[in-house]
Structures are given as structure tokens and as C-alpha cells.
Design a protein around this motif. Structure first.
Motif, mmCIF file in Angstrom:
data_model
loop_
_atom_site.group_PDB
_atom_site.id
_atom_site.type_symbol
_atom_site.label_atom_id
_atom_site.label_comp_id
_atom_site.label_asym_id
_atom_site.label_seq_id
_atom_site.Cartn_x
_atom_site.Cartn_y
_atom_site.Cartn_z
ATOM 1 N N ARG A 1 0.876 -1.171 0.000
ATOM 2 C CA ARG A 1 0.000 0.000 0.000
ATOM 3 C C ARG A 1 0.913 1.221 0.000
ATOM 4 N NH1 ARG A 1 -5.151 -0.827 0.863
ATOM 5 N NH2 ARG A 1 -5.527 1.245 1.685
ATOM 6 N N LEU A 2 0.848 1.990 -1.090
ATOM 7 C CA LEU A 2 1.712 3.168 -1.235
ATOM 8 C C LEU A 2 0.858 4.387 -1.519
ATOM 9 C CD1 LEU A 2 4.394 4.677 -1.602
ATOM 10 C CD2 LEU A 2 4.486 3.797 -3.916
ATOM 11 N N GLU A 3 1.032 5.399 -0.680
ATOM 12 C CA GLU A 3 0.364 6.685 -0.868
ATOM 13 C C GLU A 3 1.445 7.746 -0.933
ATOM 14 O OE1 GLU A 3 -2.717 7.451 2.025
ATOM 15 O OE2 GLU A 3 -3.241 5.315 2.091
ATOM 16 N N GLY A 4 1.672 8.289 -2.141
ATOM 17 C CA GLY A 4 2.683 9.318 -2.310
ATOM 18 C C GLY A 4 3.186 9.353 -3.732
ATOM 19 N N ASP A 5 3.792 10.459 -4.094
ATOM 20 C CA ASP A 5 4.351 10.619 -5.429
ATOM 21 C C ASP A 5 5.624 9.797 -5.554
ATOM 22 O OD1 ASP A 5 2.281 12.305 -5.970
ATOM 23 O OD2 ASP A 5 3.443 14.138 -5.695
ATOM 24 N N VAL A 6 5.871 9.270 -6.759
ATOM 25 C CA VAL A 6 7.000 8.378 -7.002
ATOM 26 C C VAL A 6 7.850 8.896 -8.157
ATOM 27 C CG1 VAL A 6 7.636 6.084 -7.856
ATOM 28 C CG2 VAL A 6 5.824 6.319 -6.154
ATOM 29 N N THR A 7 9.166 8.875 -7.961
ATOM 30 C CA THR A 7 10.119 9.070 -9.033
ATOM 31 C C THR A 7 11.024 7.847 -9.027
ATOM 32 O OG1 THR A 7 10.091 11.471 -8.740
ATOM 33 C CG2 THR A 7 11.943 10.543 -9.954
ATOM 34 N N ALA A 8 11.077 7.123 -10.155
ATOM 35 C CA ALA A 8 11.876 5.905 -10.244
ATOM 36 C C ALA A 8 12.317 5.685 -11.690
ATOM 37 C CB ALA A 8 11.066 4.706 -9.760
ATOM 38 N N ASN A 9 13.398 4.920 -11.856
ATOM 39 C CA ASN A 9 13.828 4.556 -13.206
ATOM 40 C C ASN A 9 12.944 3.467 -13.783
ATOM 41 O OD1 ASN A 9 15.870 6.350 -13.807
ATOM 42 N ND2 ASN A 9 17.440 5.102 -12.851
ATOM 43 N N SER A 10 12.471 2.546 -12.947
ATOM 44 C CA SER A 10 11.540 1.521 -13.404
ATOM 45 C C SER A 10 10.589 1.171 -12.269
ATOM 46 C CB SER A 10 12.267 0.276 -13.914
ATOM 47 O OG SER A 10 12.928 -0.374 -12.870
ATOM 48 N N LEU A 11 9.413 0.666 -12.641
ATOM 49 C CA LEU A 11 8.359 0.415 -11.673
ATOM 50 C C LEU A 11 7.685 -0.905 -11.995
ATOM 51 C CD1 LEU A 11 6.555 1.542 -9.358
ATOM 52 C CD2 LEU A 11 5.195 2.652 -11.120
ATOM 53 N N ASP A 12 7.565 -1.778 -10.972
ATOM 54 C CA ASP A 12 6.840 -3.036 -11.085
ATOM 55 C C ASP A 12 5.717 -3.020 -10.066
ATOM 56 O OD1 ASP A 12 8.557 -4.108 -13.010
ATOM 57 O OD2 ASP A 12 9.885 -4.971 -11.492
ATOM 58 N N ILE A 13 4.481 -3.214 -10.539
ATOM 59 C CA ILE A 13 3.329 -3.245 -9.638
ATOM 60 C C ILE A 13 2.596 -4.567 -9.862
ATOM 61 C CG2 ILE A 13 1.182 -2.142 -8.950
ATOM 62 C CD1 ILE A 13 2.280 0.485 -10.024
ATOM 63 N N GLU A 14 2.540 -5.397 -8.820
ATOM 64 C CA GLU A 14 1.825 -6.665 -8.912
ATOM 65 C C GLU A 14 0.331 -6.418 -8.760
ATOM 66 O OE1 GLU A 14 3.230 -9.573 -6.123
ATOM 67 O OE2 GLU A 14 5.263 -9.538 -6.929
ATOM 68 N N ALA A 15 -0.461 -7.309 -9.351
ATOM 69 C CA ALA A 15 -1.918 -7.234 -9.218
ATOM 70 C C ALA A 15 -2.281 -7.322 -7.745
ATOM 71 C CB ALA A 15 -2.572 -8.372 -9.990
ATOM 72 N N GLY A 16 -3.160 -6.427 -7.305
ATOM 73 C CA GLY A 16 -3.586 -6.394 -5.909
ATOM 74 C C GLY A 16 -2.933 -5.292 -5.094
ATOM 75 N N ALA A 17 -1.826 -4.735 -5.588
ATOM 76 C CA ALA A 17 -1.167 -3.638 -4.879
ATOM 77 C C ALA A 17 -2.053 -2.401 -4.924
ATOM 78 C CB ALA A 17 0.185 -3.333 -5.510
ATOM 79 N N PHE A 18 -1.956 -1.554 -3.893
ATOM 80 C CA PHE A 18 -2.734 -0.323 -3.809
ATOM 81 C C PHE A 18 -1.764 0.835 -3.947
ATOM 82 C CE2 PHE A 18 -4.294 3.235 -1.296
ATOM 83 C CZ PHE A 18 -5.549 3.418 -1.844
ATOM 84 N N TYR A 19 -2.067 1.770 -4.877
ATOM 85 C CA TYR A 19 -1.193 2.917 -5.084
ATOM 86 C C TYR A 19 -2.023 4.152 -5.381
ATOM 87 C CZ TYR A 19 2.039 6.167 -7.138
ATOM 88 O OH TYR A 19 2.745 7.301 -7.407
ATOM 89 N N VAL A 20 -1.718 5.232 -4.682
ATOM 90 C CA VAL A 20 -2.328 6.527 -4.946
ATOM 91 C C VAL A 20 -1.202 7.542 -5.018
ATOM 92 C CG1 VAL A 20 -3.819 8.348 -4.046
ATOM 93 C CG2 VAL A 20 -4.450 5.963 -3.716
ATOM 94 N N GLY A 21 -1.103 8.257 -6.147
ATOM 95 C CA GLY A 21 -0.062 9.262 -6.290
ATOM 96 C C GLY A 21 0.287 9.484 -7.735
ATOM 97 N N TYR A 22 1.307 10.258 -7.950
ATOM 98 C CA TYR A 22 1.795 10.627 -9.270
ATOM 99 C C TYR A 22 3.102 9.875 -9.513
ATOM 100 C CZ TYR A 22 3.797 13.510 -12.956
ATOM 101 O OH TYR A 22 4.365 13.938 -14.128
ATOM 102 N N ILE A 23 3.300 9.383 -10.729
ATOM 103 C CA ILE A 23 4.511 8.647 -11.078
ATOM 104 C C ILE A 23 5.266 9.395 -12.166
ATOM 105 C CG2 ILE A 23 5.451 6.512 -12.052
ATOM 106 C CD1 ILE A 23 2.898 5.114 -11.096
ATOM 107 N N SER A 24 6.574 9.537 -11.982
ATOM 108 C CA SER A 24 7.430 10.067 -13.038
ATOM 109 C C SER A 24 8.694 9.234 -13.091
ATOM 110 C CB SER A 24 7.765 11.545 -12.797
ATOM 111 O OG SER A 24 8.577 11.699 -11.661
ATOM 112 N N THR A 25 9.312 9.211 -14.270
ATOM 113 C CA THR A 25 10.554 8.470 -14.421
ATOM 114 C C THR A 25 11.712 9.442 -14.538
ATOM 115 O OG1 THR A 25 10.289 8.374 -16.815
ATOM 116 C CG2 THR A 25 9.432 6.514 -15.547
#
Length: 131
Positions: A86-110
Motif C-alpha cells: 500500500r503506497l500513498e505518495g508521489d514516485v520518481t523511479a527509473n523503473s516500476l513493477d506493480i503486482e496485481a492487488g497492490a494499492f497505489y495513490v499518487g503521481y509517477i514520473s521516471t
């Protein structure tokens, strides 16, 4: 041949531990407990299902989340959210893996933004110009 072997240290926060403040770790970090504050890890970080990190910012080379994170996340490499994450927050990453069932709220940038290939002109719609 006789060079110094570089070892990576592991810092561990157990499930019965709670930390408040700014945490700086030179090696890797595994969190089974609770952290309230800013976290900066120069190595890799893993947050187990019992782990919670809540604060303004979490920074690591690679980050694997099985638990809860409520913070702005900066991953220099890969961010992996397992199905229990469960992730709540903006993300900056080079790559992102999200498995089915994960909870995410926020903005994503690479970090390495690449533009999609384009044709240079927009396609014409069917029946667009009627005279």
C-alpha cells in the motif's frame, strides 16, 4: 588480487521496533517495524508486510514494498510493489513493477523520460472535413 572486498551492510528494524526522526543508512535496510520520518538509504531497501514508513520522503537505490508507505518515494533504480503493498505518495523511479492487488495513490514520473515516437502530424479523422 589482494584488493579490498567491498561488503554491503544490512540494517534491520524488527517488527517490535519503532523509529522517529531522520534515518540515514549507508548499506541496505530491511524494515519489519515502523518508521516515522525521512529515510535515506544508499543501498537497497525492503519493507515487509508488517513494515510501515510514514514521512515526507523515502529515498533508496532499489525499493521493494510489501507493507505500507505514506511518503514521497525516490528510487534511483527499481521500485517494486508486491500484491500486499500500500503506497500513498508521489514516485520518481527509473523503473516500476506493480503486482496485481497492490494499492497505489499518487503521481509517477521516471528519471529517464523518453518521448513516444511520433509522426510529426496528427491523423485525419474519418468524415472530418465536409464541404
Amino acid at each position: 588480487m589482494f584488493g579490498r572486498k567491498q561488503t554491503t551492510s544490512l540494517t534491520y528494524l524488527s517488527a517490535t521496533s519503532e523509529f522517529q526522526g531522520t534515518l540515514n543508512v549507508e548499506g541496505n535496510l530491511r524494515v519489519d517495524g515502523i518508521i516515522h520520518g525521512t529515510v535515506e538509504v544508499r543501498g537497497d531497501m525492503e519493507i515487509s508486510q508488517s513494515g510501515l514508513v510514514e514521512g515526507p520522503e523515502l529515498r533508496a537505490r532499489n525499493l521493494v514494498v510489501h507493507g505500507v508507505v505514506k511518503a514521497r518515494v525516490i528510487a534511483e533504480g527499481r521500485l517494486t510493489l508486491s500484491r500486499s503493498a500500500r503506497l500513498e505518495g508521489d514516485v520518481t523511479a527509473n523503473s516500476l513493477d506493480i503486482e496485481a492487488g497492490a494499492f497505489y495513490v499518487g503521481y509517477i514520473s521516471t528519471n529517464d523520460s523518453k518521448t513516444l515516437p511520433g509522426t510529426g502530424r496528427l491523423p485525419e479523422l474519418m468524415g472530418g472535413d465536409k464541404e
